[in-house]
Design a protein around this motif. Structure first.
Motif, PDB file in Angstrom:
ATOM      1  N   UNK A  83      -6.506 -39.505 -46.286  1.00 43.67           N
ATOM      2  CA  UNK A  83      -5.458 -40.122 -46.906  1.00 43.67           C
ATOM      3  C   UNK A  83      -4.844 -40.965 -45.808  1.00 43.67           C
ATOM      4  N   UNK A  84      -4.966 -42.200 -45.620  1.00 46.72           N
ATOM      5  CA  UNK A  84      -4.701 -43.549 -45.223  1.00 46.72           C
ATOM      6  C   UNK A  84      -3.108 -43.267 -44.905  1.00 46.72           C
ATOM      7  N   UNK A  85      -2.953 -43.099 -44.119  1.00 44.90           N
ATOM      8  CA  UNK A  85      -0.927 -43.327 -44.399  1.00 44.90           C
ATOM      9  C   UNK A  85       0.146 -44.027 -44.627  1.00 44.90           C
ATOM     10  N   UNK A  86       1.476 -45.165 -44.804  1.00 47.42           N
ATOM     11  CA  UNK A  86       1.539 -46.774 -44.213  1.00 47.42           C
ATOM     12  C   UNK A  86       1.513 -47.482 -42.681  1.00 47.42           C
ATOM     13  N   UNK A  87       0.916 -45.997 -42.615  1.00 49.95           N
ATOM     14  CA  UNK A  87       0.918 -46.628 -40.648  1.00 49.95           C
ATOM     15  C   UNK A  87      -0.585 -47.065 -40.416  1.00 49.95           C
ATOM     16  N   UNK A  88      -1.240 -46.961 -41.415  1.00 48.40           N
ATOM     17  CA  UNK A  88      -2.567 -46.386 -41.212  1.00 48.40           C
ATOM     18  C   UNK A  88      -3.876 -45.406 -40.057  1.00 48.40           C
ATOM     19  N   UNK A  89      -2.568 -44.591 -39.733  1.00 57.55           N
ATOM     20  CA  UNK A  89      -3.046 -43.441 -39.609  1.00 57.55           C
ATOM     21  C   UNK A  89      -3.989 -42.565 -40.544  1.00 57.55           C
ATOM     22  N   UNK A  90      -4.879 -42.044 -40.308  1.00 56.80           N
ATOM     23  CA  UNK A  90      -5.453 -41.527 -41.526  1.00 56.80           C
ATOM     24  C   UNK A  90      -5.492 -39.969 -40.910  1.00 56.80           C
ATOM     25  N   UNK A  97       1.028 -51.418 -35.015  1.00 49.26           N
ATOM     26  CA  UNK A  97       0.296 -50.185 -35.508  1.00 49.26           C
ATOM     27  C   UNK A  97      -0.939 -49.548 -36.618  1.00 49.26           C
ATOM     28  N   UNK A  98       0.120 -50.437 -37.786  1.00 44.09           N
ATOM     29  CA  UNK A  98      -0.876 -50.321 -38.275  1.00 44.09           C
ATOM     30  C   UNK A  98      -1.981 -51.281 -38.851  1.00 44.09           C
ATOM     31  N   UNK A  99      -2.363 -52.629 -38.207  1.00 38.87           N
ATOM     32  CA  UNK A  99      -3.413 -52.466 -37.503  1.00 38.87           C
ATOM     33  C   UNK A  99      -4.155 -52.447 -36.797  1.00 38.87           C
ATOM     34  N   UNK A 100      -3.703 -51.289 -35.938  1.00 37.68           N
ATOM     35  CA  UNK A 100      -4.940 -50.776 -34.820  1.00 37.68           C
ATOM     36  C   UNK A 100      -5.082 -49.721 -35.268  1.00 37.68           C
ATOM     37  N   UNK A 101      -4.382 -49.009 -36.280  1.00 39.14           N
ATOM     38  CA  UNK A 101      -5.587 -47.643 -37.132  1.00 39.14           C
ATOM     39  C   UNK A 101      -6.433 -48.231 -37.837  1.00 39.14           C
ATOM     40  N   UNK A 102      -5.860 -49.391 -38.839  1.00 42.93           N
ATOM     41  CA  UNK A 102      -7.013 -49.639 -39.144  1.00 42.93           C
ATOM     42  C   UNK A 102      -7.710 -50.549 -39.102  1.00 42.93           C
ATOM     43  N   UNK A 103      -7.954 -51.225 -37.292  1.00 49.23           N
ATOM     44  CA  UNK A 103      -8.483 -51.570 -36.978  1.00 49.23           C
ATOM     45  C   UNK A 103      -9.978 -50.625 -37.101  1.00 49.23           C
ATOM     46  N   UNK A 104      -9.749 -49.463 -36.050  1.00 53.76           N
ATOM     47  CA  UNK A 104     -10.480 -48.518 -36.322  1.00 53.76           C
ATOM     48  C   UNK A 104     -11.540 -47.950 -37.205  1.00 53.76           C
ATOM     49  N   UNK A 131      -6.568 -47.324 -29.862  1.00 55.76           N
ATOM     50  CA  UNK A 131      -5.506 -47.671 -29.794  1.00 55.76           C
ATOM     51  C   UNK A 131      -5.132 -48.302 -28.988  1.00 55.76           C
ATOM     52  N   UNK A 132      -5.111 -47.478 -27.690  1.00 51.34           N
ATOM     53  CA  UNK A 132      -4.807 -47.746 -26.645  1.00 51.34           C
ATOM     54  C   UNK A 132      -5.718 -48.584 -25.236  1.00 51.34           C
ATOM     55  N   UNK A 133      -7.048 -48.631 -26.478  1.00 54.21           N
ATOM     56  CA  UNK A 133      -7.727 -49.291 -25.836  1.00 54.21           C
ATOM     57  C   UNK A 133      -7.366 -51.363 -26.001  1.00 54.21           C
ATOM     58  N   UNK A 134      -7.512 -51.115 -27.490  1.00 55.21           N
ATOM     59  CA  UNK A 134      -6.846 -52.565 -28.637  1.00 55.21           C
ATOM     60  C   UNK A 134      -5.879 -53.113 -27.671  1.00 55.21           C
ATOM     61  N   UNK A 135      -4.509 -52.556 -27.498  1.00 49.65           N
ATOM     62  CA  UNK A 135      -3.724 -53.006 -26.838  1.00 49.65           C
ATOM     63  C   UNK A 135      -2.980 -53.891 -28.439  1.00 49.65           C
ATOM     64  N   UNK A 136      -3.423 -53.818 -29.719  1.00 41.05           N
ATOM     65  CA  UNK A 136      -2.666 -54.982 -31.002  1.00 41.05           C
ATOM     66  C   UNK A 136      -1.504 -55.328 -30.738  1.00 41.05           C
ATOM     67  N   UNK A 137      -0.697 -56.159 -31.001  1.00 43.74           N
ATOM     68  CA  UNK A 137       0.500 -56.641 -30.957  1.00 43.74           C
ATOM     69  C   UNK A 137       0.813 -58.051 -31.836  1.00 43.74           C
TER      70      UNK A 137
END
Length: 454
Positions: A166-173, A342-349, A362-368
């Protein structure tokens, strides 16, 4: 000698009468429980709670159109755990307050309508035990109904979709095991405000007698609090309402969990439940049961119910305002930007795994993210559907940063829906093309939750 005994015998009869004890509490509780379950509407509600959610989740999960306006509704195709959370969200809005009205709101008023208080008092011989038995029986029925809603939603979802992450509300699984534990914990947290509404139902049933207003008090309270939650109230006022716990369970589905609003909501709900129950008990044991024309008293509801609960709300507001740094609506630009990134980085993965691309962290993406609300003349805070955000990220070995645009609809309770607005290959379309066929695009639309107290 015989005459002496005959003269003394009448003197022992008052002592024998004084030795008569009230009926055992457990026997009274079982009697009240049987009375509750024997009612056709209670049986119908029990059947609906244990069967209805499973059918609803199974049918909706098989449809092409999902309830995307509900939290976790857009994930009902992906995992069976989302269906139970959709049921939880709907139950917190209307179902649970309605159940408390139909059960606890009528448990005392029914005796007034039938005129059976004299028979009950003769059988039990203790108003205190009558109150405890009735309150305990109604609480048992409500808990069984809530357990049915939870179990039925879970069974229907798992049977229709399966035990998947299940994907959480910040995108983490969340792994299936973690999802199961968190879903059950969310249902448990919803019991605290349910107890508060049940206690209000008991108070209305005692104070208003056979009047139908006692039956409607939990529903009216739920309606008023629903309207209040939709308004851009200060965060301290929002935390002082028992309905906050009906929303704060969403914070369990972020990493780290947003426990501040949840804990405050649970404490406020339990305080309301204890106060309303104590006031109902006080009114009941002081009632004159010899008055056959008792019709209840709206003044008693005001002085013994509304005023004590209002005092709790004011004290909670003052404590939250002093103990936390959150001011205003609690929805600020920086909070929104951090949550969106944070949500975008999780869902991008997740999208990367769907497209079978090289894995990134997420560290490599350095999403902002950079957000703006309504242009330069509008303050960048508060709810609204005029938030526009640009998300940027980096890929290993690529010098230029990627960017994507999102339109955000942020509600007053901290939930937001991010709607992708391009580029098309990233978040501008609801599906992505994979080697095994089209799959839902996790970056097209997704839900998020802002911690109002952070």
């Amino acid at each position: 000698m015989t005459a002496t005994v005959e003269r003394e015998q009448p003197e022992t009869q008052p002592e024998a009468q004084a030795a008569v004890r009230p009926a055992p509490l457990l026997r009274g509780y079982r009697f009240e429980l049987v009375k509750q379950v024997s009612q056709w509407r209670i049986r119908l509600l029990l059947a609906a709670c244990w069967i209805g959610p499973a059918i609803f989740v199974a049918v909706v999960s098989a449809q092409t159109a999902l309830p995307a306006d509900t939290v976790f509704g857009r994930w009902m195709h992906a995992t069976g755990w989302a269906g139970s959370l959709v049921v939880l969200g709907f139950s917190c809005q209307w179902v649970l307050p309605l159940l408390t009205a139909l059960v606890a709101g009528d448990v005392f008023a029914a005796e007034d309508r039938l005129g059976t208080w004299r028979h009950l008092l003769v059988a039990v011989r203790s108003p205190r035990r009558i109150f405890v038995a009735k309150a305990g029986a109604s609480l048992t029925v409500i808990l069984v109904m809530a357990a049915g809603l939870c179990a039925s939603g879970i069974i229907g979802g798992l049977a229709a979709v399966g035990n998947r992450p299940l994907a959480g509300l910040d995108g983490h699984m969340l792994a299936p095991g973690d999802a199961a534990g968190t879903v059950l914990l969310a249902w448990l947290c919803a019991l605290a405000p349910t107890l508060a509404f049940a206690a209000v139902g008991l108070l209305g049933s005692v104070a208003l007698g056979r009047s139908p207003m006692g039956l409607l008090m939990p529903v009216l309270l739920a309606f008023v609090l629903q309207l209040a939650q939709m308004l851009p109230l200060p965060v301290a006022v929002r935390m002082a309402l028992p309905s906050q716990a009906f929303l704060a369970w969403r914070g369990l589905f972020t990493d780290p969990a947003q426990t501040g609003p949840l804990l405050i909501g649970l404490i406020v709900s339990l305080a309301w439940a204890a106060t309303a129950t104590a006031m109902a008990y006080r009114l009941f044991v002081r009632r004159d049961f010899t008055d056959l024309t008792y019709e209840g008293s709206g003044r008693r509801v005001l002085t013994a119910g509304v005023l004590p609960l209002a005092v709790i709300a004011v004290l909670t507001f003052a404590l939250v305002n002093v103990a936390t740094s959150a001011k205003g609506s609690g929805i600020l630009r920086q909070k929104l930007q951090d949550s969106l990134a944070v949500s975008y980085a999780h869902l991008y993965r997740l999208q990367t795994s769907e497209l079978h691309r090289p894995a990134v962290t997420e560290a490599q993406l350095r999403a902002g993210a950079s957000c703006d609300k309504g242009g330069p003349r509008v303050a960048d805070e508060g709810p609204g559907n005029d938030w526009r955000c640009v998300v940027t990220w980096h890929l290993p070995g690529v010098t230029s940063a990627g960017s994507a645009i999102y339109q955000l609809d942020v509600t007053a309770d901290g939930r937001y829906v991010a709607d992708g607005d391009g580029p098309k290959e990233v978040n501008g379309y609801f599906q992505v093309h994979t080697s095994s066929g089209d799959e839902p695009n996790p970056l097209w639309q997704f839900d998020g939750n802002v911690d109002l107290l952070a």
